[in-house]
Write a protein that holds these residues in place. Structure first.
Motif, short mmCIF file in Angstrom:
data_model
loop_
_atom_site.label_atom_id
_atom_site.label_comp_id
_atom_site.label_asym_id
_atom_site.label_seq_id
_atom_site.Cartn_x
_atom_site.Cartn_y
_atom_site.Cartn_z
N ILE A 47 0.84 -1.48 -0.08
CA ILE A 47 -0.08 -0.04 0.05
C ILE A 47 0.98 1.33 -0.02
O ILE A 47 0.59 2.10 -0.73
N LEU A 105 -8.35 9.45 -2.95
CA LEU A 105 -9.19 9.16 -1.81
C LEU A 105 -10.03 8.06 -1.97
O LEU A 105 -10.14 7.17 -1.17
N LEU A 111 -8.39 4.97 -1.41
CA LEU A 111 -7.96 4.56 -0.02
C LEU A 111 -9.13 4.03 0.61
O LEU A 111 -9.13 3.13 1.38
N TYR A 112 -10.46 4.66 0.29
CA TYR A 112 -11.65 4.16 0.86
C TYR A 112 -12.06 2.91 0.43
O TYR A 112 -12.51 1.99 1.20
N TRP A 139 -9.82 0.27 2.48
CA TRP A 139 -10.39 0.51 3.71
C TRP A 139 -11.81 -0.57 3.73
O TRP A 139 -11.97 -1.34 4.75
N LEU A 175 -6.74 -2.59 5.51
CA LEU A 175 -5.87 -1.79 6.47
C LEU A 175 -5.98 -2.31 7.84
O LEU A 175 -5.53 -1.98 8.79
N ASN A 176 -6.80 -3.55 8.03
CA ASN A 176 -6.91 -3.99 9.16
C ASN A 176 -5.81 -4.89 9.87
O ASN A 176 -5.20 -5.66 8.67
N TRP A 177 -5.27 -4.53 10.89
CA TRP A 177 -3.88 -5.34 11.14
C TRP A 177 -4.04 -6.59 11.56
O TRP A 177 -3.47 -7.40 11.25
#
Lengths: 314, 117
Positions: free
Chosen positions: B63, B101, B104-105, B108, B113-115
């Protein structure tokens, strides 16, 4: 021609020496300040009130034994602190002095490229020393640094859009009446905490979480290598505070106030270290990718329109 | 440019001399098996620690790569500000940032993006 070269050489040398002495006193300031925050005295014996403490620490570090690690890629292991230190000194060449220094028309770009190169040294020194702790510390430090580099660059971008120039001198002209700190208030605070994550400072110091990884990516470094990594880290902190002062707190002016503001921001770094506990790693990543990045992109759009509106209406 | 190059070479030599100095004045000692093994608490290493690790770090790097390229594409808008029609400049950059943007969304939304899973 020759005299200009000489001027530049002497100016750069004085700057480097000044940075190193500044780093020494920053370390002393940190130890004293942490001492007084924790209601005890810091180093107060050596020299006058502990003024010579860091110099004697440096002499001790440089005369300690250097080990030869089994299974390590010794050449890479040996050279990465040197490159780390070199990178943190080269980035200082961008300091916007009016004379005896370089004139960077693309100063912001130079800063960003030097920051990106700093990641490789973390990665290499974590990987090459062939230890589990240093590998983990290096991975964490790299992921954190590159994530925050994106948000750092985008936040910097919106302040660059306001002045429409990549030269660091221009920040002085545009901040005559009001600091950018107040003009772009949430973004400047985002920049402050991104700076802390970028230099691996305390609320975000996952590169050296003492409780799980003993010292992070630099466990296996002993004497000279450790001293160089240490010097590089603290000169990076000083540089980041310099950049914050230039970009958000009034720019470079030939007065004492510039340096006082710089000292205040580095004081702030240490103050945060004495005050806040460590964050959590996944929360750190969420903070970067889910909060700072969308906020900075939206603000970038806003400042684009604002600049155009000022350009046409004023 | 050439001056900066000369200056960086000088800085490289300064830091190299520091390292060489520390190498030559440091206290020598005999090589010891315990001292030369990687830092560990109480046991010896049997395997190399250079194993493939966690995929999350790799995904974050992917990313990052995309966003870094996009930052490199955004940066010329400063230099072109004085040369082009400003309304077109504004439209193009707005379009570009909106694409960024939305990307990115989208990431998401796709739980990239979740760890933790």
């Amino acid at each position: 021609m020759m005299i200009e070269y000489m001027n530049l050489f002497i100016g750069g040398l004085i700057l480097i020496i000044g940075v190193m002495i500044g780093v020494a006193f920053l370390v002393l300031l940190e130890r004293k300040l942490l001492g007084y925050i924790q209601i005890r005295k810091g180093p107060n014996k050596l020299g006058m009130m502990g003024l010579l403490q860091t110099f004697s620490d440096a002499i001790k570090l440089f005369t300690k034994e250097q080990i030869y690690l089994n299974y390590s890629n010794y050449m890479v292991y040996y050279i990465s602190p040197i490159l780390n230190f070199m990178m943190s000194l080269i980035i200082w060449m961008v300091i916007p002095y009016y004379f005896n220094m370089f004139m960077f028309n693309l100063g912001v770009l130079f800063i960003l490229s030097c920051l990106s190169l700093g990641v490789y040294m973390l990665l290499v020194s974590g990987w090459s020393s062939n230890s589990n702790y240093s590998l983990l510390g290096g991975l964490r430090a790299v992921a954190q640094t590159i994530s925050y580099e994106v948000s750092l660059a985008l936040i910097l971008m919106s302040s660059v859009i306001l002045i429409m120039d990549l030269n660091l001198f221009m920040y002085k002209l545009y901040q005559d009446m009001i600091w950018f700190f107040f003009m772009m208030l949430p973004l400047s605070l985002c920049f402050l905490s991104s700076m802390m994550a970028e230099t691996n400072r305390t609320p975000f110091d996952f590169a050296e979480g003492e409780s799980e990884l003993v010292s992070g990516f630099n466990i296996e470094y002993s004497s000279g290598g450790f001293a160089l990594i240490f010097l590089a880290e603290y000169s990076m902190i000083l540089f980041m505070s310099m950049m914050f002062v230039v970009v958000y707190m009034g720019g470079y002016s030939m007065s004492l106030m510039f340096y006082l503001k710089l000292v205040f921001i580095s004081f702030f770094f240490i103050w945060v270290r004495g005050t806040l506990p460590r964050y959590r790693y996944d929360k750190l990543m969420y903070l970067c990718w889910k909060i700072y990045l969308p906020v900075s992109l939206n603000y970038l759009m806003f400042f684009l329109g604002l600049k155009l509106m000022f350009w046409f209406c004023l | 440019m050439i001056l900066l190059f000369i200056m960086s070479i000088i800085i490289f030599f300064i830091s190299f001399i520091l390292m060489i100095m520390s190498f030559s004045i440091s206290k020598k000692s005999i090589l010891d098996r315990e001292k030369c093994s990687p830092f560990e608490c109480g046991f010896d290493h049997k395997m190399l620690p250079r194993i493939p690790f966690s995929l999350h770090f790799f995904l974050i790097t992917m990313i990052f790569l995309i966003f870094d390229v996009e930052i490199a594409l955004i940066f010329p808008l400063i230099m072109t500000f004085k040369m082009v029609n400003l309304i077109n400049w504004w439209k193009i950059n707005l379009f570009f940032i909106i694409i960024l943007l939305l990307g990115l969304y989208h990431e998401w939304n796709q739980n990239m993006l979740n760890w933790t899973n």
